[in-house]
Design an enzyme around this catalytic site. Structure first.
Site, short mmCIF file in Angstrom:
data_model
loop_
_atom_site.label_atom_id
_atom_site.label_comp_id
_atom_site.label_asym_id
_atom_site.label_seq_id
_atom_site.Cartn_x
_atom_site.Cartn_y
_atom_site.Cartn_z
N GLN A 1 0.02 -1.23 0.26
CA GLN A 1 0.37 -0.02 0.56
C GLN A 1 1.10 0.51 -0.05
OE1 GLN A 1 -3.62 0.60 2.54
NE2 GLN A 1 -2.64 1.23 3.80
N GLY A 2 0.81 1.91 -1.39
CA GLY A 2 1.69 3.39 -1.12
C GLY A 2 1.03 4.08 -0.71
N TYR A 3 0.57 4.62 0.31
CA TYR A 3 -0.06 5.87 1.14
C TYR A 3 0.85 6.89 2.12
CZ TYR A 3 -5.04 4.50 0.67
OH TYR A 3 -5.96 4.33 -0.26
N SER A 4 1.45 6.31 2.66
CA SER A 4 2.26 7.68 3.42
C SER A 4 3.06 8.31 2.95
CB SER A 4 2.72 6.77 5.16
OG SER A 4 1.48 6.09 5.60
N SER B 1 4.31 -1.00 4.45
CA SER B 1 4.93 -2.46 4.97
C SER B 1 4.62 -3.73 4.01
CB SER B 1 3.50 -3.00 5.36
OG SER B 1 2.52 -2.53 6.64
N GLU C 1 -10.54 -1.82 6.25
CA GLU C 1 -9.06 -2.20 7.18
C GLU C 1 -9.69 -2.75 8.21
OE1 GLU C 1 -4.71 -0.66 7.27
OE2 GLU C 1 -6.36 1.01 7.49
N SER D 1 -3.16 7.61 13.06
CA SER D 1 -2.18 8.44 14.75
C SER D 1 -4.34 8.52 15.57
CB SER D 1 -2.02 9.08 14.61
OG SER D 1 -2.98 10.51 14.41
N GLU E 1 -5.07 11.08 16.95
CA GLU E 1 -5.28 12.12 16.72
C GLU E 1 -6.45 12.33 15.49
OE1 GLU E 1 -2.42 12.24 19.52
OE2 GLU E 1 -1.90 11.47 17.14
#
Length: 377
Positions: free
Chosen positions: A117-120, A152, A234, A357, A359
């Site tokens: 997964q290429g998100y962050s 990951s 998820e 997160s 938050e």
């Protein structure tokens, strides 16, 4: 939700136990070989659409829970195909074209196509609307340039689904697209493992330098809608699997407390009881929300619950061990070694950060569920 296991579920449980018992005896395969074994016998994609055939068996929601529970209880190998099976595949079923489904779902179901997964990104972790990776049209496809982090299993994956900015000058959640990128592109994709405090490196940095993207899911510019839809997927049956692992960790810590006398301390004993009660509450909350749809707050509530709970469990494990927690089996050698509980403590430091997160989860609940004003940026 009335969540009960029926006779058909009991039959399915016996079948799952028999299969796992037979295939985990002796030296069971791990990694990609294990994924292919699961796929060969139809155990991948149990929750996919029932009206399509990709080589997988279809199971009811309760049967999916049964399989997840038995898989965890047998301590079967960690899944390399989780991201493709439980994140990308349902997303393709919901947002992808028939051609995209036909192209990718059979390979995932056979355990032959692994995804990451290429998100962050370094400047866009939980705040995905700040994504800076860009993609420009190149004929019928796109060329992707940028950096992703905390990816990951990127070192094992054949494919990556990438959230990238396809509209020059766009900001926040506008102008993003959900792209499918093959990882075998030497010179255009560089995967660099990130070594963690635990000594492991399942997370990676991924650098794209004009990498080819072969598909856009959901249409150009609709990446934010697709990405948010994927994140809602998820948390699901996989949450229950996670909780079985939590239960085993708690049982191991209780046994340690009894063995070393820490359980006689009323404060520590009270904390152990609280951990047990909270875990039961999380299970029933997960079962209650499993069959619900359209609740934007349910995934965030679940993440807030288990993230803090697991962190407290890691801290409690170290307190119960006392001074011995500071020394590992490799304390007198040059090797960096940790035992299971030390790895648990160190890894849980990240539980309230990755996957969104705390938050961000609170903002989602406040804005999308309670209707409170958006936080000023």
């Amino acid at each position: 939700m009335d969540f009960e296991f029926g006779p058909e579920d009991d039959t399915f449980r016996r079948e799952a136990r028999e299969w796992l018992g037979a295939h985990l005896a002796g030296d069971a395969a791990e990694g990609p070989a294990w994924e292919r074994t699961l796929g060969r016998d139809g155990w991948i994609g149990l929750g996919w659409a029932a009206d399509a055939e990709y080589g997988n068996r279809h199971a009811t929601l309760t049967q999916q829970v049964v399989w997840a529970e038995e898989y965890a209880r047998f301590r079967a190998p960690a899944r390399l195909g989780h991201i493709g099976e439980n994140l990308l595949a349902p997303t393709l079923i919901a947002y992808g074209s028939q051609e995209q489904q036909t192209r990718h779902l059979p390979g995932i179901a056979r355990g032959e196509e692994l995804w990451c997964q290429g998100y962050s990104e370094p400047g866009a972790g939980s705040d995905l609307a700040s994504v800076r990776t860009r993609a420009v049209r190149d004929g019928t496809g796109y060329r992707v340039t940028g950096q992703k982090i905390w990816t990951s299993l990127a070192h094992e994956a054949h494919w990556c689904f990438v959230l990238a900015r396809t509209e020059p000058g766009s900001v926040r959640h506008h102008g993003l697209s959900f792209l499918l990128v093959p990882m075998d592109q030497p010179g255009r994709i560089d995967v660099r493992p990130i070594r963690q405090m635990t000594g492991t490196s399942e997370f990676n940095e991924v650098f794209f330098d004009g990498a080819e993207a072969v598909d856009v899911v959901g249409g150009e510019g609709n990446g934010w809608q697709v990405a948010v839809g994927l994140l809602a997927l998820e948390r699901g049956v996989s949450t229950l699997v996670q909780q079985i692992g939590f239960e085993e960790e708690l049982e191991r810590i209780v046994a340690l407390a009894v063995a070393n006398g820490a359980a006689t301390d009323p404060v520590l004993r009270d904390r152990l009881v609280h951990q047990w009660a909270e875990l039961r509450t999380m299970r029933w909350n997960a079962l209650r929300t499993l069959g619900s749809t359209g609740d934007p707050g349910a995934p965030s509530v679940a993440k807030l619950l288990w993230g803090r709970w697991h962190q407290r469990l890691g801290e409690l494990a170290m307190q119960i061990r006392g001074a011995a927690a500071a020394a590992g089996p490799g304390a007198w050698s040059s090797a960096y070694e940790l035992d299971e509980l030390q790895r648990l403590f160190l890894f849980t430091r990240a539980d309230t950060i990755y996957g969104g997160s705390d938050e961000i989860q609170r903002n989602i609940i406040a804005e999308r569920v309670l209707g409170l004003p958006r936080e000023q940026r």
